[in-house]
Write a protein that holds these residues in place. Structure first.
Motif, PDB file in Angstrom:
ATOM      1  N   GLN A 295      31.836  53.878  45.355  1.00  0.00           N
ATOM      2  CA  GLN A 295      31.281  53.203  47.776  1.00  0.00           C
ATOM      3  C   GLN A 295      31.721  52.070  47.536  1.00  0.00           C
ATOM      4  N   PRO A 296      31.901  52.106  48.877  1.00  0.00           N
ATOM      5  CA  PRO A 296      32.029  50.590  49.658  1.00  0.00           C
ATOM      6  C   PRO A 296      31.453  49.864  48.890  1.00  0.00           C
ATOM      7  N   GLU A 297      30.437  49.726  48.842  1.00  0.00           N
ATOM      8  CA  GLU A 297      29.340  48.601  48.444  1.00  0.00           C
ATOM      9  C   GLU A 297      29.920  48.126  46.953  1.00  0.00           C
ATOM     10  N   GLN A 298      30.166  48.545  46.208  1.00  0.00           N
ATOM     11  CA  GLN A 298      30.803  48.840  45.083  1.00  0.00           C
ATOM     12  C   GLN A 298      32.104  48.394  44.544  1.00  0.00           C
ATOM     13  N   LEU A 299      33.056  48.618  45.489  1.00  0.00           N
ATOM     14  CA  LEU A 299      34.240  48.349  45.448  1.00  0.00           C
ATOM     15  C   LEU A 299      33.963  46.606  46.234  1.00  0.00           C
ATOM     16  N   ASN A 300      33.970  46.277  46.966  1.00  0.00           N
ATOM     17  CA  ASN A 300      33.260  45.066  47.698  1.00  0.00           C
ATOM     18  C   ASN A 300      32.901  44.100  47.106  1.00  0.00           C
ATOM     19  N   ARG A 301      31.650  44.403  45.883  1.00  0.00           N
ATOM     20  CA  ARG A 301      31.148  44.038  44.302  1.00  0.00           C
ATOM     21  C   ARG A 301      32.440  43.535  44.074  1.00  0.00           C
ATOM     22  N   LEU A 302      32.708  44.207  43.190  1.00  0.00           N
ATOM     23  CA  LEU A 302      33.843  43.973  42.329  1.00  0.00           C
ATOM     24  C   LEU A 302      35.406  43.443  42.454  1.00  0.00           C
ATOM     25  N   ALA A 303      35.558  42.995  43.616  1.00  0.00           N
ATOM     26  CA  ALA A 303      36.476  42.528  44.287  1.00  0.00           C
ATOM     27  C   ALA A 303      36.364  40.650  43.804  1.00  0.00           C
ATOM     28  N   SER A 304      34.520  40.308  44.980  1.00  0.00           N
ATOM     29  CA  SER A 304      34.467  39.466  45.182  1.00  0.00           C
ATOM     30  C   SER A 304      33.934  39.013  43.329  1.00  0.00           C
ATOM     31  N   LEU A 305      33.890  39.698  42.220  1.00  0.00           N
ATOM     32  CA  LEU A 305      33.273  39.810  41.065  1.00  0.00           C
ATOM     33  C   LEU A 305      34.603  39.293  40.625  1.00  0.00           C
ATOM     34  N   GLU A 306      35.891  40.208  40.663  1.00  0.00           N
ATOM     35  CA  GLU A 306      37.528  40.048  40.188  1.00  0.00           C
ATOM     36  C   GLU A 306      38.113  38.289  40.611  1.00  0.00           C
ATOM     37  N   ALA A 307      37.515  38.088  42.058  1.00  0.00           N
ATOM     38  CA  ALA A 307      38.735  36.859  43.093  1.00  0.00           C
ATOM     39  C   ALA A 307      37.542  35.560  42.048  1.00  0.00           C
ATOM     40  N   LYS A 308      36.235  35.877  42.162  1.00  0.00           N
ATOM     41  CA  LYS A 308      35.496  34.750  40.986  1.00  0.00           C
ATOM     42  C   LYS A 308      36.097  33.935  40.043  1.00  0.00           C
ATOM     43  N   VAL A 309      36.531  35.347  38.919  1.00  0.00           N
ATOM     44  CA  VAL A 309      36.906  35.140  37.591  1.00  0.00           C
ATOM     45  C   VAL A 309      38.210  34.960  37.459  1.00  0.00           C
ATOM     46  N   LEU A 310      39.271  35.214  38.106  1.00  0.00           N
ATOM     47  CA  LEU A 310      40.479  34.799  38.665  1.00  0.00           C
ATOM     48  C   LEU A 310      40.139  33.201  39.425  1.00  0.00           C
ATOM     49  N   THR A 311      39.815  32.904  40.088  1.00  0.00           N
ATOM     50  CA  THR A 311      39.669  31.316  40.029  1.00  0.00           C
ATOM     51  C   THR A 311      38.690  30.195  39.141  1.00  0.00           C
ATOM     52  N   TRP A 312      38.310  30.826  38.564  1.00  0.00           N
ATOM     53  CA  TRP A 312      38.100  30.108  36.806  1.00  0.00           C
ATOM     54  C   TRP A 312      39.384  30.056  35.756  1.00  0.00           C
ATOM     55  N   LEU A 313      39.640  31.229  35.700  1.00  0.00           N
ATOM     56  CA  LEU A 313      40.933  32.214  34.491  1.00  0.00           C
ATOM     57  C   LEU A 313      42.048  33.026  35.385  1.00  0.00           C
ATOM     58  N   PRO A 314      42.668  31.812  35.970  1.00  0.00           N
ATOM     59  CA  PRO A 314      44.135  32.539  36.982  1.00  0.00           C
ATOM     60  C   PRO A 314      45.232  33.304  35.750  1.00  0.00           C
ATOM     61  N   LYS A 315      44.874  33.122  34.553  1.00  0.00           N
ATOM     62  CA  LYS A 315      45.574  33.585  33.257  1.00  0.00           C
ATOM     63  C   LYS A 315      45.414  35.154  33.501  1.00  0.00           C
ATOM     64  N   ALA A 316      44.119  35.552  33.796  1.00  0.00           N
ATOM     65  CA  ALA A 316      43.514  36.559  33.315  1.00  0.00           C
ATOM     66  C   ALA A 316      44.343  37.956  33.878  1.00  0.00           C
ATOM     67  N   ALA A 317      43.994  38.939  33.431  1.00  0.00           N
ATOM     68  CA  ALA A 317      44.801  40.119  34.122  1.00  0.00           C
ATOM     69  C   ALA A 317      43.875  41.050  35.187  1.00  0.00           C
ATOM     70  N   PRO A 318      44.332  41.700  35.928  1.00  0.00           N
ATOM     71  CA  PRO A 318      43.844  42.297  37.305  1.00  0.00           C
ATOM     72  C   PRO A 318      42.988  42.983  36.715  1.00  0.00           C
ATOM     73  N   LEU A 319      42.177  44.166  37.129  1.00  0.00           N
ATOM     74  CA  LEU A 319      41.711  45.276  37.103  1.00  0.00           C
ATOM     75  C   LEU A 319      42.629  45.620  37.127  1.00  0.00           C
ATOM     76  N   SER A 320      42.078  46.809  36.304  1.00  0.00           N
ATOM     77  CA  SER A 320      43.210  48.215  36.228  1.00  0.00           C
ATOM     78  C   SER A 320      41.993  49.871  37.251  1.00  0.00           C
ATOM     79  N   VAL A 321      43.033  50.594  37.950  1.00  0.00           N
ATOM     80  CA  VAL A 321      41.644  51.466  38.385  1.00  0.00           C
ATOM     81  C   VAL A 321      41.293  52.280  37.592  1.00  0.00           C
ATOM     82  N   HIS A 322      41.392  52.036  36.274  1.00  0.00           N
ATOM     83  CA  HIS A 322      40.796  53.065  34.746  1.00  0.00           C
ATOM     84  C   HIS A 322      39.959  52.213  34.831  1.00  0.00           C
ATOM     85  N   GLU A 323      39.621  51.408  34.819  1.00  0.00           N
ATOM     86  CA  GLU A 323      38.699  49.994  34.810  1.00  0.00           C
ATOM     87  C   GLU A 323      37.676  49.957  35.629  1.00  0.00           C
TER      88      GLU A 323
END
Length: 304
Positions: free
Chosen positions: A90-118
């Motif tokens: 659902q769009p709200e799920q993807l928006n929430r997931l993108a927000s969380l991923e951006a926050k993690v990458l801010t603190w951990l820039p070397k973290a691998a991005p999420l895959s489609v499967h994940e």
């Protein structure tokens, strides 16, 4: 009422409902398995997809309403059809997931991005089960509970047959023992008197107690000894317990704990018979009784 074993197995599958035009909906079907073994109380464990965890209280209530004892394991598996095999983010799920991923990458820039499967797995774990899946699960669970009850009833019939055969064997042993009792008591009493007579002859010349008094005391002691070795009461109580066992098995229902108590009482009487036995024949009968009672105990442990 039938006698139920606590051992049984059943499975059931509920298919998705048909659409109004007759076509099958591209959603999930559910398979339910129930396995049951003996236990002192009702011990229920469940394995099911996370999307169905909300049904756990209803499933527990459904099983507890039908079974009172036994260790029961419930397993539920859902299988999605081709079009519905993957979660629909659902769009709200993807928006929430993108927000969380951006926050993690801010603190951990070397973290691998999420895959489609994940991302799909994350959306799936947060999704609720389709409405039809809940009803299909409860439908399959109800059919499975009915199947397990039938399985436990069939197993219970076999246990009753085994117990009835053992009860008949114990009655035969009691019948074999009963004619032996008078002869055994008389023989042991005679031996007792003979030993007293020998003791009286040995000490007769030096005895300060009159011979008649000693003779009377010997007879009293012999009578008391005969009472001590008489096992007629034990056989009577054993027969009474066997009658109660037969009555309970014919009545049926939830009788496992009462049967277990009666088995303990049977074992007590057989032990007393062996300890008071004054003849090899009665000792052998006591041993055979204990073997039969132990075989009954093993079967009774499986009755609800």
């Amino acid at each position: 009422m039938p006698v139920y074993s606590m051992t049984g197995y059943a499975n059931s599958v509920a298919h998705p409902p048909k659409a109004e035009d007759g076509s099958s909906t591209p959603q999930a079907s559910v398979s339910v398995e129930l396995r049951s073994v003996n236990g002192r109380f009702l011990d229920l464990s469940m394995r099911m997809p996370e999307e169905l965890r909300g049904l756990e209280p209803q499933l527990r209530e459904l099983i507890a309403a039908r079974f009172k004892r036994g260790k029961i394991e419930l397993r539920i598996n859902s299988q999605r059809e081709a079009e519905g095999a993957l979660p629909q983010p659902q769009p709200e799920q993807l928006n929430r997931l993108a927000s969380l991923e951006a926050k993690v990458l801010t603190w951990l820039p070397k973290a691998a991005p999420l895959s489609v499967h994940e991302a799909l797995n994350w959306c799936k774990s947060g999704a609720a089960a389709p409405a039809h899946l809940d009803s299909a699960t409860l439908e399959a669970a109800q059919a499975c509970v009915d199947g397990l009850a039938e399985s436990r009833e069939r197993e219970g019939e076999k246990l009753v047959a085994i117990l009835t055969e053992r009860i008949g064997r114990l009655r035969e042993l009691a019948d074999e023992a009963e004619p032996l009792l008078p002869a055994v008591v008389q023989r042991q009493q005679q031996r007792f008197l003979e030993r007293w007579q020998e003791a009286l002859k040995t000490s007769g010349a030096n005895a300060s107690v009159p011979q008649d008094a000693l003779q009377e005391r010997a007879l009293n002691e012999a009578a008391a000894f005969a009472i001590r070795i008489d096992v007629a009461e034990e056989l009577g109580r054993l027969r009474a317990h066997l009658e109660e066992l037969t009555r309970l098995l014919k009545k049926g229902g939830e009788l496992g704990k009462r049967l277990d108590f009666l088995i303990q009482e049977l074992h007590r009487e057989a032990n007393t018979l062996g300890s008071k036995s004054a003849a090899l024949e009665l000792t052998n009968i006591s041993v055979e009784m204990k073997v039969a009672i132990e075989q009954m105990r093993e079967q009774v442990q499986n009755i609800e």
